[in-house]
Design an enzyme around this catalytic site. Structure first.
Site, PDB file in Angstrom:
ATOM      1  N   GLY A  20       0.738  -1.362   0.132  1.00  0.00           N
ATOM      2  CA  GLY A  20       0.046  -0.093  -0.104  1.00  0.00           C
ATOM      3  C   GLY A  20       1.295   1.118  -0.219  1.00  0.00           C
ATOM      4  CG  ASN A  22       1.591   3.681  -5.680  1.00  0.00           C
ATOM      5  OD1 ASN A  22       1.679   4.114  -6.553  1.00  0.00           O
ATOM      6  ND2 ASN A  22       2.406   1.833  -5.094  1.00  0.00           N
ATOM      7  CB  ILE A  97      -8.256  -9.545 -14.085  1.00  0.00           C
ATOM      8  CG1 ILE A  97      -6.499 -10.089 -13.972  1.00  0.00           C
ATOM      9  CG2 ILE A  97      -8.634  -9.565 -14.924  1.00  0.00           C
ATOM     10  CD1 ILE A  97      -6.272 -10.962 -14.940  1.00  0.00           C
ATOM     11  CG  LEU A  98     -11.293  -5.517 -11.126  1.00  0.00           C
ATOM     12  CD1 LEU A  98     -11.167  -4.336 -10.286  1.00  0.00           C
ATOM     13  CD2 LEU A  98     -12.206  -6.289  -9.611  1.00  0.00           C
ATOM     14  CG  ASN A 110      -3.909  -0.413 -12.538  1.00  0.00           C
ATOM     15  OD1 ASN A 110      -3.314  -0.875 -11.730  1.00  0.00           O
ATOM     16  ND2 ASN A 110      -3.005  -1.662 -13.586  1.00  0.00           N
ATOM     17  CG  HIS A 112       1.442  -2.003 -15.105  1.00  0.00           C
ATOM     18  ND1 HIS A 112       1.115  -2.636 -14.735  1.00  0.00           N
ATOM     19  CD2 HIS A 112       2.556  -1.332 -16.550  1.00  0.00           C
ATOM     20  CE1 HIS A 112       2.129  -3.710 -15.593  1.00  0.00           C
ATOM     21  NE2 HIS A 112       2.659  -2.903 -16.430  1.00  0.00           N
ATOM     22  CD  GLU A 145     -15.322  -5.477 -20.912  1.00  0.00           C
ATOM     23  OE1 GLU A 145     -15.471  -6.410 -21.243  1.00  0.00           O
ATOM     24  OE2 GLU A 145     -17.142  -4.512 -21.155  1.00  0.00           O
TER      25      GLU A 145
HETATM   26  C1  GRF Z   1       2.892  -0.745  -7.781  1.00  0.00           C
HETATM   27  O1  GRF Z   1       4.500  -0.893  -8.207  1.00  0.00           O
HETATM   28  C2  GRF Z   1       2.547  -1.093  -8.513  1.00  0.00           C
HETATM   29  O2  GRF Z   1       2.766   0.018 -10.133  1.00  0.00           O
HETATM   30  C3  GRF Z   1       1.915  -2.126  -9.249  1.00  0.00           C
HETATM   31  O3  GRF Z   1       2.158  -2.894  -7.808  1.00  0.00           O
HETATM   32  C4  GRF Z   1       3.051  -2.227  -6.903  1.00  0.00           C
HETATM   33  C5  GRF Z   1       1.845  -1.929  -5.868  1.00  0.00           C
HETATM   34  O4  GRF Z   1       2.809  -1.712  -4.394  1.00  0.00           O
HETATM   35  N1  GRF Z   1       0.552  -2.351  -9.711  1.00  0.00           N
HETATM   36  P1  GRF Z   1       1.611  -0.845  -3.262  1.00  0.00           P
HETATM   37  O5  GRF Z   1       1.196  -1.656  -2.935  1.00  0.00           O
HETATM   38  O6  GRF Z   1       0.893   0.349  -3.859  1.00  0.00           O
HETATM   39  O7  GRF Z   1       3.109  -0.378  -2.451  1.00  0.00           O
END
Ligand code: GRF
Length: 203
Positions: A20, A22, A97-98, A110, A112, A145
């Site tokens: 978490g 992010n 995946i949703l 999202n 990535h 999707e």
């Molecule tokens: C991030 O690098 C994001 O891009 C990817 O999963 C990781 C999640 O990191 N989808 P965090 O849980 O936010 O630390």
């Protein structure tokens, strides 16, 4: 999200699966322009749930039941998210995946760890290193999707240094994620993004 008639701040639900960091960047942002009303994890007892709890955000865990179908899990997730009445859903390290019925119901964003469409999927930094690319980066995109496929809101490059491992590259990518994701969410909350097919115009 129609903004012209909006009087209240957008309600944001964040889906996580792990640490978490992010989510923490969203919590720490001063100018998100929306309220984090619920954090949902598909895994119990992950660090991201503690981060949400410390920030006073409501949390829920909707873990798949090995005895039950994927569809039943997603239905339970939809019910939980719907109760928070979100305007926007953010996938912040959410590893499931949703289906279309989820991502067409709420605008979903999202983050990535690559410059999409390069290296979609769960192992982007490892694949970037294995391929020998000199530049990778971060993509924040609307979710459709297909996996890691939707219209791109923001991207930023990260140079791959000689001697980088997947872990060192991912760590530098994450510092960019922590700036780019709140920036994209703030643009959406302010009504400063406009979608036109695959194209997202930001003002
Ligand atoms: C991030 O690098 C994001 O891009 C990817 O999963 C990781 C999640 O990191 N989808 P965090 O849980 O936010 O630390």
């Amino acid at each position: 999200m129609p903004q012209a008639a909006r009087v209240s701040r957008p309600r944001i639900v964040v889906l996580i699966s792990g640490s978490g960091s992010n989510l923490q960047a969203l919590i720490d942002s001063d100018d998100l322009g929306g309220d984090l009303v619920l954090v949902v994890s598909d895994r119990p007892a992950v660090a991201g749930l503690d981060r949400a709890g410390r920030a006073g955000i409501e949390t829920a865990t909707v873990a798949p039941d090995p005895e039950d179908s994927r569809a039943a899990w997603e239905m339970a997730l939809v019910d939980t998210v719907a109760q928070a009445n979100p305007d926007l859903v953010v996938l912040a390290g959410f590893m499931k995946i949703l289906s279309g019925s989820f991502v067409n119901r709420w605008p979903t964003v999202n983050v990535h760890p690559s410059l999409l469409p390069a290296f979609p999927g769960a192992h982007a930094p490892e694949e970037a290193i294995a391929w020998g690319v000199k530049v990778s980066g971060v993509t924040v995109h609307f979710v459709d999707e297909q996996v890691d496929n939707g219209p791109i809101i923001l991207q930023e490059s990260v140079v791959v240094e000689s001697g980088d491992t997947a872990d060192t590259l991912h760590a530098r990518i994450q510092t960019v994620e922590h700036r780019l994701l709140p920036q994209a969410i703030a643009l959406i909350c302010a009504g400063r993004t406009q979608r036109d097919g695959r194209h997202v115009r930001t003002q």
